[in-house]
Write a protein that holds these residues in place. Structure first.
Motif, PDB file in Angstrom:
ATOM      1  N   ARG A  66     -55.384  45.263 -25.896  1.00  0.00           N
ATOM      2  CA  ARG A  66     -56.509  45.016 -26.616  1.00  0.00           C
ATOM      3  C   ARG A  66     -57.870  45.312 -26.283  1.00  0.00           C
ATOM      4  O   ARG A  66     -58.574  45.488 -27.048  1.00  0.00           O
ATOM      5  N   CYS A  67     -58.059  45.274 -24.940  1.00  0.00           N
ATOM      6  CA  CYS A  67     -59.398  45.482 -24.170  1.00  0.00           C
ATOM      7  C   CYS A  67     -59.478  47.088 -24.316  1.00  0.00           C
ATOM      8  O   CYS A  67     -60.369  47.552 -23.956  1.00  0.00           O
ATOM      9  N   CYS A  68     -58.557  47.732 -24.774  1.00  0.00           N
ATOM     10  CA  CYS A  68     -58.674  49.403 -24.801  1.00  0.00           C
ATOM     11  C   CYS A  68     -59.100  49.685 -25.891  1.00  0.00           C
ATOM     12  O   CYS A  68     -58.574  50.112 -26.843  1.00  0.00           O
ATOM     13  N   THR A  69     -60.362  49.487 -25.823  1.00  0.00           N
ATOM     14  CA  THR A  69     -61.377  49.719 -27.392  1.00  0.00           C
ATOM     15  C   THR A  69     -61.304  51.179 -27.705  1.00  0.00           C
ATOM     16  O   THR A  69     -61.390  51.722 -28.729  1.00  0.00           O
ATOM     17  N   ALA A  70     -61.497  52.161 -26.540  1.00  0.00           N
ATOM     18  CA  ALA A  70     -61.061  53.705 -26.716  1.00  0.00           C
ATOM     19  C   ALA A  70     -59.820  54.055 -27.502  1.00  0.00           C
ATOM     20  O   ALA A  70     -60.080  54.958 -28.558  1.00  0.00           O
ATOM     21  N   TYR A  71     -58.859  53.610 -26.845  1.00  0.00           N
ATOM     22  CA  TYR A  71     -57.553  54.280 -27.429  1.00  0.00           C
ATOM     23  C   TYR A  71     -57.502  53.739 -28.778  1.00  0.00           C
ATOM     24  O   TYR A  71     -56.684  54.180 -29.646  1.00  0.00           O
ATOM     25  N   ARG A  72     -57.892  52.239 -29.166  1.00  0.00           N
ATOM     26  CA  ARG A  72     -57.898  51.605 -30.266  1.00  0.00           C
ATOM     27  C   ARG A  72     -58.468  52.377 -31.252  1.00  0.00           C
ATOM     28  O   ARG A  72     -58.149  52.466 -32.727  1.00  0.00           O
ATOM     29  N   TRP A  73     -59.750  52.860 -31.262  1.00  0.00           N
ATOM     30  CA  TRP A  73     -60.630  53.893 -31.831  1.00  0.00           C
ATOM     31  C   TRP A  73     -59.902  55.248 -31.942  1.00  0.00           C
ATOM     32  O   TRP A  73     -59.540  55.485 -33.205  1.00  0.00           O
ATOM     33  N   PHE A  74     -59.249  55.950 -31.051  1.00  0.00           N
ATOM     34  CA  PHE A  74     -58.255  56.853 -31.242  1.00  0.00           C
ATOM     35  C   PHE A  74     -57.121  56.583 -32.333  1.00  0.00           C
ATOM     36  O   PHE A  74     -57.142  57.597 -32.912  1.00  0.00           O
ATOM     37  N   ALA A 189     -50.284  46.939  -4.362  1.00  0.00           N
ATOM     38  CA  ALA A 189     -51.570  46.429  -4.078  1.00  0.00           C
ATOM     39  C   ALA A 189     -52.334  46.946  -2.871  1.00  0.00           C
ATOM     40  O   ALA A 189     -53.658  47.286  -2.661  1.00  0.00           O
ATOM     41  N   GLY A 190     -51.201  47.099  -1.731  1.00  0.00           N
ATOM     42  CA  GLY A 190     -51.724  47.655  -0.567  1.00  0.00           C
ATOM     43  C   GLY A 190     -52.331  49.083  -0.589  1.00  0.00           C
ATOM     44  O   GLY A 190     -52.958  49.522   0.294  1.00  0.00           O
ATOM     45  N   ASP A 191     -51.870  49.767  -1.788  1.00  0.00           N
ATOM     46  CA  ASP A 191     -52.113  51.184  -1.769  1.00  0.00           C
ATOM     47  C   ASP A 191     -53.376  51.549  -2.988  1.00  0.00           C
ATOM     48  O   ASP A 191     -53.789  52.765  -2.891  1.00  0.00           O
ATOM     49  N   ALA A 192     -53.772  50.495  -3.483  1.00  0.00           N
ATOM     50  CA  ALA A 192     -54.664  50.736  -4.519  1.00  0.00           C
ATOM     51  C   ALA A 192     -56.239  50.172  -4.067  1.00  0.00           C
ATOM     52  O   ALA A 192     -56.470  49.167  -3.247  1.00  0.00           O
ATOM     53  N   SER A 193     -57.006  50.800  -4.733  1.00  0.00           N
ATOM     54  CA  SER A 193     -58.597  50.500  -4.547  1.00  0.00           C
ATOM     55  C   SER A 193     -58.745  49.356  -5.138  1.00  0.00           C
ATOM     56  O   SER A 193     -58.443  49.008  -6.366  1.00  0.00           O
ATOM     57  N   LEU A 194     -59.380  48.428  -4.392  1.00  0.00           N
ATOM     58  CA  LEU A 194     -60.054  47.224  -4.895  1.00  0.00           C
ATOM     59  C   LEU A 194     -60.967  47.400  -6.133  1.00  0.00           C
ATOM     60  O   LEU A 194     -60.624  46.443  -6.945  1.00  0.00           O
ATOM     61  N   GLY A 195     -61.835  48.285  -6.278  1.00  0.00           N
ATOM     62  CA  GLY A 195     -62.578  48.667  -7.253  1.00  0.00           C
ATOM     63  C   GLY A 195     -61.704  48.693  -8.622  1.00  0.00           C
ATOM     64  O   GLY A 195     -62.081  48.077  -9.498  1.00  0.00           O
ATOM     65  N   LEU A 196     -60.755  49.429  -8.418  1.00  0.00           N
ATOM     66  CA  LEU A 196     -60.083  49.910  -9.782  1.00  0.00           C
ATOM     67  C   LEU A 196     -59.183  48.606 -10.060  1.00  0.00           C
ATOM     68  O   LEU A 196     -58.901  48.371 -11.502  1.00  0.00           O
ATOM     69  N   ALA A 197     -58.681  48.048  -9.245  1.00  0.00           N
ATOM     70  CA  ALA A 197     -57.697  46.784  -9.496  1.00  0.00           C
ATOM     71  C   ALA A 197     -58.524  45.717 -10.074  1.00  0.00           C
ATOM     72  O   ALA A 197     -58.011  44.838 -10.892  1.00  0.00           O
ATOM     73  N   ALA A 198     -59.768  45.485  -9.469  1.00  0.00           N
ATOM     74  CA  ALA A 198     -60.641  44.379 -10.003  1.00  0.00           C
ATOM     75  C   ALA A 198     -61.231  44.881 -11.439  1.00  0.00           C
ATOM     76  O   ALA A 198     -61.320  43.919 -12.112  1.00  0.00           O
ATOM     77  N   MET A 199     -61.125  46.036 -11.729  1.00  0.00           N
ATOM     78  CA  MET A 199     -61.551  46.204 -12.978  1.00  0.00           C
ATOM     79  C   MET A 199     -60.404  46.162 -14.055  1.00  0.00           C
ATOM     80  O   MET A 199     -60.666  45.510 -15.116  1.00  0.00           O
ATOM     81  N   VAL A 200     -59.436  46.274 -13.625  1.00  0.00           N
ATOM     82  CA  VAL A 200     -58.155  45.969 -14.294  1.00  0.00           C
ATOM     83  C   VAL A 200     -58.074  44.406 -14.645  1.00  0.00           C
ATOM     84  O   VAL A 200     -57.777  44.183 -15.884  1.00  0.00           O
ATOM     85  N   LYS A 202     -60.302  41.860 -14.074  1.00  0.00           N
ATOM     86  CA  LYS A 202     -61.398  41.337 -14.802  1.00  0.00           C
ATOM     87  C   LYS A 202     -61.417  41.817 -16.251  1.00  0.00           C
ATOM     88  O   LYS A 202     -61.707  40.898 -16.917  1.00  0.00           O
ATOM     89  N   THR A 203     -61.108  43.066 -16.564  1.00  0.00           N
ATOM     90  CA  THR A 203     -61.122  43.330 -17.956  1.00  0.00           C
ATOM     91  C   THR A 203     -60.110  42.969 -18.914  1.00  0.00           C
ATOM     92  O   THR A 203     -60.232  42.323 -19.937  1.00  0.00           O
ATOM     93  N   GLY A 204     -58.853  43.045 -18.246  1.00  0.00           N
ATOM     94  CA  GLY A 204     -57.671  42.762 -19.038  1.00  0.00           C
ATOM     95  C   GLY A 204     -57.416  41.167 -18.954  1.00  0.00           C
ATOM     96  O   GLY A 204     -56.938  40.785 -20.132  1.00  0.00           O
ATOM     97  N   LEU A 205     -57.475  40.625 -17.912  1.00  0.00           N
ATOM     98  CA  LEU A 205     -57.203  39.014 -17.966  1.00  0.00           C
ATOM     99  C   LEU A 205     -58.302  38.096 -17.914  1.00  0.00           C
ATOM    100  O   LEU A 205     -58.163  36.830 -18.286  1.00  0.00           O
ATOM    101  N   LEU A 206     -59.479  38.607 -17.313  1.00  0.00           N
ATOM    102  CA  LEU A 206     -60.486  37.472 -17.086  1.00  0.00           C
ATOM    103  C   LEU A 206     -61.747  37.809 -18.089  1.00  0.00           C
ATOM    104  O   LEU A 206     -62.906  37.276 -17.788  1.00  0.00           O
ATOM    105  N   GLU A 461     -67.838  51.296 -28.018  1.00  0.00           N
ATOM    106  CA  GLU A 461     -68.698  50.850 -26.734  1.00  0.00           C
ATOM    107  C   GLU A 461     -69.218  49.598 -26.941  1.00  0.00           C
ATOM    108  O   GLU A 461     -69.357  48.752 -26.011  1.00  0.00           O
ATOM    109  N   GLU A 462     -70.026  49.297 -28.297  1.00  0.00           N
ATOM    110  CA  GLU A 462     -70.350  47.966 -28.144  1.00  0.00           C
ATOM    111  C   GLU A 462     -69.337  47.021 -28.477  1.00  0.00           C
ATOM    112  O   GLU A 462     -69.359  45.846 -28.019  1.00  0.00           O
ATOM    113  N   ALA A 463     -68.113  47.435 -28.688  1.00  0.00           N
ATOM    114  CA  ALA A 463     -66.887  46.262 -28.832  1.00  0.00           C
ATOM    115  C   ALA A 463     -66.432  46.243 -27.172  1.00  0.00           C
ATOM    116  O   ALA A 463     -65.504  45.134 -27.136  1.00  0.00           O
ATOM    117  N   ALA A 464     -66.588  47.006 -26.402  1.00  0.00           N
ATOM    118  CA  ALA A 464     -66.199  46.870 -25.143  1.00  0.00           C
ATOM    119  C   ALA A 464     -66.591  45.733 -24.173  1.00  0.00           C
ATOM    120  O   ALA A 464     -67.731  44.996 -24.538  1.00  0.00           O
TER     121      ALA A 464
END
Length: 464
Positions: A66-74, A189-200, A202-206, A461-464
């Motif tokens: 649901r947080c994928c506002t751009a794909y929902r626009w698409f 997790a051991g192979d992933a960037s903390l920045g990308l994981a935190a984004m996922v 924080k945005t998706g669950l928090l 963008e405003e709904a994000a």
């Protein structure tokens, strides 16, 4: 295309995946004349369908949140929202078969409460973690929520090392963090960037109680990303050419771009490269990026999809995920595929570096017994068909440090822009990232062309 006499009104978009389709629609909606060029015989990029006998098969299972506002626009823009609905409320069945007492079902679901209480009851009763592990997960989630996604140092650190430093056991990583992270990041997790994981996370669950509600297509992906997308492009006045491979692009002293395809030279005021990073590198003119070799340093990661057709129904829910088994996520694709009798299951296996080149016979011996462990109904069922689809370069590799390699939409060459899930969207390589990249490229091009932004495009963008 034109002789350049009507400056500021013509664009060529190279690449007919979600990024290119989005860019083309956005530019056309703003009054720009657009030609979209795609080398394949279809649109949709790496989210497509094909025929196998009576089945219409997606090359892989794709979901969005649901947080994928751009794909929902698409989806809304191509009039496909009703064909890819969202869950009313996040609910993920999690089956663990590696237990002495046998199969055990848990669920990750949300309540109608504010963040972070919306997941509190689910976490408190999650049977795949001990009480102590659940408590530590809660503390790590709060710490993750406090990270600043704009901090560049997050990109250099691995998510796995951060989880270890915050008291997460190997079991917690397997049963929770990787359960979500592998599917969204295409890396453990051991192979992933903390920045990308935190984004996922924080945005998706928090971020919002409903942010992680899951949506997926109830029809073949080709119905959305090819047929309906092409219909929308046609209605917007976009000239769409498939089976058309671009051989070179160049610009003259007046700033007019020439795009060379077999038998034709297209001229435009703006060009958008919406193709993978290697192809972008090959087409970029000299000086367009300060360090074009960085594009080649962005690695790729594979996804393996295992397809099984049974003679009877063996799964009574639309999807589930699993622990204690090589199986990751399993989806029922029976209705979407057009299968009239039996049941068709698709297994989505991310971070599949160790399996992507395994022979079909080996994968059959590995996965059919695992499905019988997970699904008692499969033990007496006949397997009518078993096949695999392999996307060896399904996503960019979200390894630590990848953030500094991802370019933005603008280049140093006036009138040349970049789009693709691998560009600097802040998201991992998802359909959402692809659409966002198209929005960014269109925004940059419209600004340079002096064209107003079509407001519906940027509502998300405003709904994000």
């Amino acid at each position: 295309m034109t002789d350049g006499t009507q400056s500021g009104r013509d664009a060529v978009v190279i690449g007919g995946g979600l990024a290119g389709i989005t860019t083309a629609l956005a530019l056309a909606d703003a009054g720009v004349r657009v030609t979209l060029l795609e080398g394949r015989p279809r649109l949709g990029g790496l989210a497509f369908s094909f025929q196998r006998g009576e089945l219409t098969v997606d090359n892989g299972q794709h979901v969005y949140l649901r947080c994928c506002t751009a794909y929902r626009w698409f989806l809304d823009r191509i009039e496909a929202t009703a064909l890819a609905p969202l869950q009313n409320r996040l609910d993920v069945p999690v089956v663990d078969v590696d237990k002495p007492e046998g199969r055990r079902l848990g669920r990750l679901r949300r309540d109608a409460l504010p963040v972070p209480l919306h997941l509190g009851r689910s976490l408190a009763t999650y049977p795949h973690l001990s009480l102590a592990e659940r408590a530590k997960v809660g503390r790590a989630a709060l710490a993750l929520k406090g990270l600043d996604l704009a901090d560049p140092s997050l990109d250099a650190q691995s998510f796995g090392s951060w989880l270890t430093a915050h008291g997460q056991s190997a079991r917690a990583v397997e049963a929770l963090w990787d359960l979500v992270g592998v599917a969204t990041l295409n890396a453990v997790a051991g192979d992933a960037s903390l920045g990308l994981a935190a984004m996922v996370f924080k945005t998706g669950l928090l971020s919002d109680p409903g942010a992680a509600d899951i949506g997926w297509a109830r029809v073949p992906l080709g119905e959305l990303h090819d047929r309906l997308a092409r219909k929308a492009l046609d209605s917007a006045g976009v000239r769409t050419e498939v089976r058309t491979r671009v051989t070179s692009i160049s610009t003259d002293e007046n700033g007019t771009w020439s795009v060379q395809v077999p038998g034709e030279t297209l001229r435009a005021d703006a060009v958008v490269l919406a193709v993978p990073q290697r192809e972008t590198y090959d087409l970029l003119p000299d000086g367009a990026l300060d360090a074009p070799e960085q594009l080649l340093a962005i690695g790729t990661a594979p996804i393996l999809n295992v397809h099984v057709v049974y003679d009877r129904k063996v799964l009574n829910r639309p999807f589930f995920t699993a622990l204690g088994t090589p199986v990751q996520w399993v989806f029922d694709r029976t209705d979407a595929s057009g299968l009239r009798d039996g049941q068709y299951l698709a297994l989505s296996q991310s971070a599949a570096q160790d399996e992507i080149d395994e022979p079909v016979a080996v994968l059959r011996e590995r996965y059919l017994p695992e499905l019988e462990r997970l699904l008692p109904g499969a033990r007496g069922a006949e397997v009518r068909d078993f096949f695999v689809t392999r996307e060896r370069t399904a996503t960019f590799d979200p390894a630590p440090g990848v953030g500094r390699l991802r370019p933005g939409a603008r280049t140093r060459a006036p009138g040349l822009y970049l789009a693709g899930a691998w560009t600097a969207t802040g998201w991992p390589a998802t359909m959402e990232s692809a659409v966002r990249s198209g929005v960014s490229a269109a925004d940059a091009a419209l600004s340079a062309l002096g064209r107003p932004r079509p407001s519906p495009l940027f509502d998300m963008e405003e709904a994000a």
